[in-house]
Enzyme design. Structure first.
Site, PDB file in Angstrom:
ATOM      1  N   ASP A  45       0.791  -1.171   0.018  1.00  0.00           N
ATOM      2  CA  ASP A  45      -0.068   0.048  -0.195  1.00  0.00           C
ATOM      3  C   ASP A  45       0.784   1.402   0.071  1.00  0.00           C
ATOM      4  O   ASP A  45       1.725   1.651   0.735  1.00  0.00           O
ATOM      5  CB  ASP A  45      -0.875  -0.058   1.237  1.00  0.00           C
ATOM      6  CG  ASP A  45      -1.910   1.204   1.196  1.00  0.00           C
ATOM      7  OD1 ASP A  45      -3.022   0.978   0.743  1.00  0.00           O
ATOM      8  OD2 ASP A  45      -1.504   2.368   1.813  1.00  0.00           O
ATOM      9  N   LYS A  75      -2.708   5.793  -4.207  1.00  0.00           N
ATOM     10  CA  LYS A  75      -3.815   6.910  -3.998  1.00  0.00           C
ATOM     11  C   LYS A  75      -3.574   8.154  -4.562  1.00  0.00           C
ATOM     12  O   LYS A  75      -2.451   8.758  -4.723  1.00  0.00           O
ATOM     13  CB  LYS A  75      -4.006   7.043  -2.346  1.00  0.00           C
ATOM     14  CG  LYS A  75      -3.982   5.732  -1.566  1.00  0.00           C
ATOM     15  CD  LYS A  75      -4.066   5.896   0.038  1.00  0.00           C
ATOM     16  CE  LYS A  75      -3.997   4.825   0.671  1.00  0.00           C
ATOM     17  NZ  LYS A  75      -2.318   4.645   1.024  1.00  0.00           N
ATOM     18  N   HIS A 108      -7.789   9.626  -1.613  1.00  0.00           N
ATOM     19  CA  HIS A 108      -6.861   9.551  -0.540  1.00  0.00           C
ATOM     20  C   HIS A 108      -7.447  10.489   0.661  1.00  0.00           C
ATOM     21  O   HIS A 108      -7.407   9.702   1.782  1.00  0.00           O
ATOM     22  CB  HIS A 108      -5.423  10.095  -0.644  1.00  0.00           C
ATOM     23  CG  HIS A 108      -4.245   9.701   0.262  1.00  0.00           C
ATOM     24  ND1 HIS A 108      -3.062   9.671   0.243  1.00  0.00           N
ATOM     25  CD2 HIS A 108      -4.475   9.184   1.609  1.00  0.00           C
ATOM     26  CE1 HIS A 108      -2.458   9.288   1.297  1.00  0.00           C
ATOM     27  NE2 HIS A 108      -3.304   8.925   2.238  1.00  0.00           N
TER      28      HIS A 108
END
Ligand code: A2P
Length: 284
Positions: A45, A75, A108
């Site tokens: 991530d 993101k 995000h």
């Protein structure tokens, strides 16, 4: 290898991912991601605003593991919100990662032109540049402003979540659309109160597991995706070693009872969007 969760669009995601927030792009991210992949993580991530997408991409390539065996999330930052800017932001992330698709891409932070940015993500998904799209840091209040107007239901909402902040209200709403929680700060960001909690410690003792393993196991058994981060090779490994035991229902209930309902970050607080944009500038 980690257990897998199926998202509401059919995409499969490993339940434990390796978080890279605050790992600097000075070689440390590359090293930590290589370590994580060696340890068996298959889900990484990152984010535009972590400034380390490039090192994540390099680590994935150099690992020699086929791209399709690794689940990559990034993101879109708020400075790229709005439809036109978001299309550019998607390309920017792909270029930094050096990849031709991302497995999951999130809005995000829920500020600015969220609706326009979401539309761009929907298009990028149709174009095959992103397999699954989701949101992050949405509270009940923010969710109700935006999500009912989205053409596509997000697959996840990545929010602060751990046994002391279990996010029960938003999880109820998300459950209706089978939207999965992704936990950031799943270990309370190293918070001693959580890691030294006596209930958690005692449960761990029974299984020969440390408190972090019990916490992460709890989150996975709650059907959540969890994203622990560590720069320490031993902890990187031990945080994934949670698939050889299971918490009993009474133990799950003991941990459920630890919820204080108070996450450390409040996305609804006034000025949060402005603060984030000024503290995490993206200038290219
Ligand atoms: P370190 O990098 O030295 O391991 P979160 O994932 O909730 O954001 O928490 C990350 C913080 O928790 C980091 O400071 C990390 O420090 C620490 N941490 C990660 N794994 C463990 C663990 N197994 N036991 C104790 N602390 C941990």
């Amino acid at each position: 290898m980690t257990d897998t969760i199926t998202l509401n669009d059919g995409v499969k995601i490993p339940a434990v991912g390796f978080g890279t927030f605050l790992i600097p792009a000075d070689g440390s991210t590359y090293k930590a991601v290589r370590e994580a992949l060696d340890a068996g993580y298959r889900h990484i991530d990152t984010a535009t605003a972590y400034y380390n997408e490039e090192e994540v991409g390099n680590a994935v390539r150099d690992s020699g593991i086929p791209r399709e065996e690794i689940f990559i999330t990034s993101k879109l930052w708020v400075s790229h919100f709005g439809y036109e800017r978001a299309l550019i932001g998607v390309e920017r992330s792909l270029k930094k990662l050096g990849m031709d698709y991302m497995d999951l891409y999130l809005l995000h932070q829920p500020y600015g032109d969220v609706a326009g940015a979401w539309q761009a993500l929907e298009e990028a998904k149709k174009a095959g540049k992103i397999r699954s799209i989701g949101v992050s840091n949405m509270t009940v209040k923010i969710w109700n402003v935006y999500v009912p107007h989205f053409a596509t239901m997000p697959s996840v909402n990545q929010i602060e979540c751990n046994p002391l902040a279990q996010q029960k209200e938003i999880r109820k709403i998300m459950g209706a659309g089978n939207v999965k929680v992704e936990c950031w700060g799943p270990l309370g960001q190293g918070n001693r109160t959580l890691l030294e909690n006596e209930t958690i410690r005692a449960i761990g003792e029974k299984y020969g597991k440390n408190s972090a393993q019990v916490i992460l196991r709890f989150e996975v058994q709650e059907d959540m995706i969890t994203l622990p981060k560590s720069a320490n090779p031993e902890r990187i490994r031990s945080n994934l070693d949670i698939f050889d035991f299971a918490l009993a229902e009474d133990e799950m209930n003991q941990i459920r009872a630890l919820d204080t309902g108070k996450p450390s970050h409040d996305p609804d607080a006034p000025g949060v969007g402005e603060y984030l944009i000024s503290h995490y500038p993206i200038n290219d």
